[in-house]
Design a protein around this motif. Sequence first.
Motif, short mmCIF file in Angstrom:
data_model
loop_
_atom_site.label_atom_id
_atom_site.label_comp_id
_atom_site.label_asym_id
_atom_site.label_seq_id
_atom_site.Cartn_x
_atom_site.Cartn_y
_atom_site.Cartn_z
N THR A 70 40.57 46.16 45.73
CA THR A 70 39.38 45.42 45.34
C THR A 70 39.80 44.43 44.26
O THR A 70 40.49 44.80 43.31
N SER B 42 38.64 41.42 41.44
CA SER B 42 37.51 41.01 40.61
C SER B 42 37.93 39.90 39.65
O SER B 42 39.11 39.75 39.33
N TRP B 43 36.92 39.17 39.20
CA TRP B 43 37.07 38.22 38.10
C TRP B 43 36.23 38.72 36.95
O TRP B 43 35.06 39.06 37.14
N TYR B 44 36.82 38.75 35.78
CA TYR B 44 36.14 39.06 34.54
C TYR B 44 36.24 37.84 33.62
O TYR B 44 37.07 36.96 33.84
N LEU C 113 32.24 41.70 33.73
CA LEU C 113 32.51 41.48 35.15
C LEU C 113 31.72 40.27 35.63
O LEU C 113 30.51 40.19 35.42
N ALA D 158 32.49 38.78 39.09
CA ALA D 158 32.35 38.93 40.53
C ALA D 158 33.45 39.84 41.06
O ALA D 158 34.53 39.91 40.46
N SER D 159 33.17 40.51 42.16
CA SER D 159 34.17 41.35 42.79
C SER D 159 34.06 41.22 44.31
O SER D 159 33.00 40.88 44.84
N THR E 38 30.71 41.54 48.58
CA THR E 38 30.91 40.91 47.27
C THR E 38 29.78 41.31 46.32
O THR E 38 28.69 41.67 46.76
N ASN E 39 30.07 41.23 45.05
CA ASN E 39 29.07 41.49 44.02
C ASN E 39 29.20 40.46 42.91
O ASN E 39 30.32 40.02 42.62
N TYR E 40 28.07 40.11 42.31
CA TYR E 40 28.08 39.09 41.26
C TYR E 40 27.22 39.54 40.07
O TYR E 40 26.21 40.22 40.23
N CYS F 216 41.75 37.81 36.15
CA CYS F 216 41.81 38.39 37.48
C CYS F 216 42.15 39.87 37.35
O CYS F 216 42.97 40.25 36.49
N ASN F 217 41.54 40.68 38.19
CA ASN F 217 41.75 42.14 38.14
C ASN F 217 41.91 42.68 39.55
O ASN F 217 41.20 42.25 40.47
#
Length: 115
Positions: free
Chosen positions: A33, A35-37, A47, A49-50, A58-60, A96-97
């Motif tokens: 998975t 994500s952007w933090y 957080l 988005a992922s 996706t999640n925002y 980035c994660n």
Amino acid sequence: QGQLVESGGGLVQPGGSLRLSCAASGFTFSRYTMSWYRQAPGKERELVASIASTGASTNYADSVKGRFTISRDNAKNTVYLQMNSLKPEDTAVYYCNAIWILKYWGQGTQVTVSS
């Protein structure tokens, strides 16, 4: 050893757009998975988005819904964040994660929204 390298940050005027990229190496990107933090000065990292490993979901954060879009290209081991209608409050270092069995972080890229 896994590595994430962000790029695409910079200075943009309010209402403008930027596209961040995060290139992954050293691990099986398609299983993670992504994500952007972001972290603004004096604030905690949050957080943004992922996106699931397959890209199917996706999640925002509420603050970016309708303006930001996260996507990934598993063939290129890269995740993207398209940022439109940028606001001064979007100013932050964006990270980035990657998470699955292990967790990886990039070094961050600065995004500054200012006139």
